[in-house]
Every structure is written in C-alpha cells, then in structure tokens.
Design a protein around this motif. Structure first.
Motif, PDB file in Angstrom:
ATOM      1  N   UNK A  66       0.866  -1.171   0.000  1.00 33.99           N
ATOM      2  CA  UNK A  66       0.000   0.000   0.000  1.00 33.99           C
ATOM      3  C   UNK A  66       0.905   1.224   0.000  1.00 33.99           C
ATOM      4  N   UNK A  67       0.749   2.054  -1.015  1.00 42.37           N
ATOM      5  CA  UNK A  67       1.553   3.255  -1.162  1.00 42.37           C
ATOM      6  C   UNK A  67       0.717   4.452  -0.727  1.00 42.37           C
ATOM      7  N   UNK A  68       1.180   5.167   0.285  1.00 47.07           N
ATOM      8  CA  UNK A  68       0.522   6.376   0.782  1.00 47.07           C
ATOM      9  C   UNK A  68       1.200   7.553   0.102  1.00 47.07           C
ATOM     10  N   UNK A  74      -2.697   4.062  -3.097  1.00 46.87           N
ATOM     11  CA  UNK A  74      -3.079   2.930  -3.925  1.00 46.87           C
ATOM     12  C   UNK A  74      -2.452   1.631  -3.436  1.00 46.87           C
ATOM     13  N   UNK A  75      -3.080   0.537  -3.819  1.00 48.75           N
ATOM     14  CA  UNK A  75      -2.605  -0.822  -3.546  1.00 48.75           C
ATOM     15  C   UNK A  75      -1.877  -1.333  -4.785  1.00 48.75           C
ATOM     16  N   UNK A  76      -0.797  -2.069  -4.586  1.00 50.10           N
ATOM     17  CA  UNK A  76      -0.055  -2.626  -5.711  1.00 50.10           C
ATOM     18  C   UNK A  76       0.130  -4.126  -5.510  1.00 50.10           C
ATOM     19  N   UNK A 111      -2.431  -1.929 -10.077  1.00 46.61           N
ATOM     20  CA  UNK A 111      -2.474  -0.870  -9.080  1.00 46.61           C
ATOM     21  C   UNK A 111      -3.909  -0.373  -8.991  1.00 46.61           C
ATOM     22  N   UNK A 112      -4.401  -0.192  -7.753  1.00 45.78           N
ATOM     23  CA  UNK A 112      -5.804   0.144  -7.537  1.00 45.78           C
ATOM     24  C   UNK A 112      -5.915   1.208  -6.450  1.00 45.78           C
ATOM     25  N   UNK A 113      -6.570   2.323  -6.772  1.00 44.17           N
ATOM     26  CA  UNK A 113      -6.788   3.385  -5.795  1.00 44.17           C
ATOM     27  C   UNK A 113      -8.283   3.516  -5.516  1.00 44.17           C
ATOM     28  N   UNK A 144      -9.926   5.771  -8.041  1.00 40.92           N
ATOM     29  CA  UNK A 144      -9.749   5.388  -9.446  1.00 40.92           C
ATOM     30  C   UNK A 144      -8.708   6.170 -10.212  1.00 40.92           C
ATOM     31  N   UNK A 145      -8.124   7.208  -9.617  1.00 41.17           N
ATOM     32  CA  UNK A 145      -7.159   8.025 -10.363  1.00 41.17           C
ATOM     33  C   UNK A 145      -5.801   7.348 -10.537  1.00 41.17           C
ATOM     34  N   UNK A 146      -5.493   6.358  -9.728  1.00 40.47           N
ATOM     35  CA  UNK A 146      -4.199   5.681  -9.819  1.00 40.47           C
ATOM     36  C   UNK A 146      -4.351   4.240 -10.286  1.00 40.47           C
ATOM     37  N   UNK A 147      -5.531   3.873 -10.780  1.00 38.95           N
ATOM     38  CA  UNK A 147      -5.744   2.515 -11.271  1.00 38.95           C
ATOM     39  C   UNK A 147      -4.889   2.296 -12.516  1.00 38.95           C
TER      40      UNK A 147
END
Length: 173
Positions: free
Chosen positions: A119-121, A128-130, A155-157, A160-163
C-alpha cells in the motif's frame, strides 16, 4: 555516482552503508546484516531516497524507510528471499513486501519469480494498492547469452485516479 562500504563485526555480523547521487536525487542505505552460514542472511536497515519519481514505466519509486529482509539458500539449485519495507519520512504509512525464489537447475539455466504487494501512501495524490508478479529466465553457454523477463502489475486506488494495469516484457541476447 556513489560510494559504499561493509564493515565486519565478527564472524556473523556486518554493518553496511552506501550513498549515491544520480538523476533521481540523493539516496542512502545503512543497515546491519547477520549471516550465520553462507546462503543464510537476514538484514535490517534504513533507506532514504530522493523525491524524484521514475516515470519511464511506473510513475513510482521505492519506499524510503525501514527495510527488513532475508535470503535463504535451500540447496545448490534453489534460494528464496523476502523483504518488507515500512515507510518513514515522506513515505510514512506506506508498506511494501516482496517475496521471491531463484533457481539454477544446472550450469546453463537460471530463473526467478517474484511477487510484490503493498500500500503506497501518497501525500500528493491518491493512495493505492499494488500487486505485481515477475518471472525471469536466463541461459548462458560458450559465449551465448539470453535472458528474458516479464512483469504484470495491478495498481488500484479508492478514487480510481491511480488505477493501472501494466505488463512489461524484456529480452536480450
């Protein structure tokens, strides 16, 4: 450009450090490792990276913070490794984990497989999750060398902006 050093603290312990400056800014790594026997290594360190992002493929970077890992040789053909990162400084709250296996079944072939999750903060964008998996295969014999690698990354935020779905392939002769 960079510099690094390892200092032995007896038969099993080593203090290590390295620092560099490059296109992504200054970086440093310092830590302590324990290797009670060849092929059995565990380590704890701290990594500090510049704020510049690698936007060539992923628009991301490794996490600055605590690094905890291990490398274990199972036998002459197989080894496993794991590394966990807990973000500090500007990466506070980010966590990543990497698990992998390397194999060398004979003198000609090598291979590896790795799974990464985390999980990237991000203070400047959506968290987002990777999840990523990569596989590599190599061959070397009498001046003939070939290597190939593939990676699939999801990658999933929440907003939706970092999907992103990324597939990378690399090969060399």
């Amino acid at each position: 450009m960079g510099v690094g050093a390892d200092v032995s603290l007896g038969t099993d312990w080593t203090v290590y450090g390295e620092a560099s400056v490059g296109s992504t800014g200054p970086q440093a790594l310092a830590g302590l490792s324990h290797e009670p026997e060849p092929g059995k290594r565990s380590y704890l360190g701290i990594r500090v990276l510049g704020e510049t992002r690698d936007d060539f493929f992923t628009d991301s970077r490794a996490v600055s913070g605590l690094v905890l890992g291990t490398e274990q040789r199972i036998n002459e053909a197989l080894s496993v490794h794991a590394e966990n990162n807990y973000g500090l400084f500007s990466d506070a709250g980010s966590t990543t984990a990497l698990y992998g296996v390397n194999f060398k079944p004979d003198a000609l072939w090598t291979g590896s497989g790795t799974y990464e999750t985390g999980r990237i903060v991000d203070d400047f964008g959506s968290d987002f999750e990777r999840h990523a998996i990569s596989l590599a295969l190599g061959y070397q014999d009498d001046g003939i060398e070939w290597s190939g690698r593939g990676e699939f990354r999801l990658e999933d935020s929440a907003d939706g902006t970092r999907d992103r779905v990324t597939a990378l392939l690399q090969s060399g002769v």
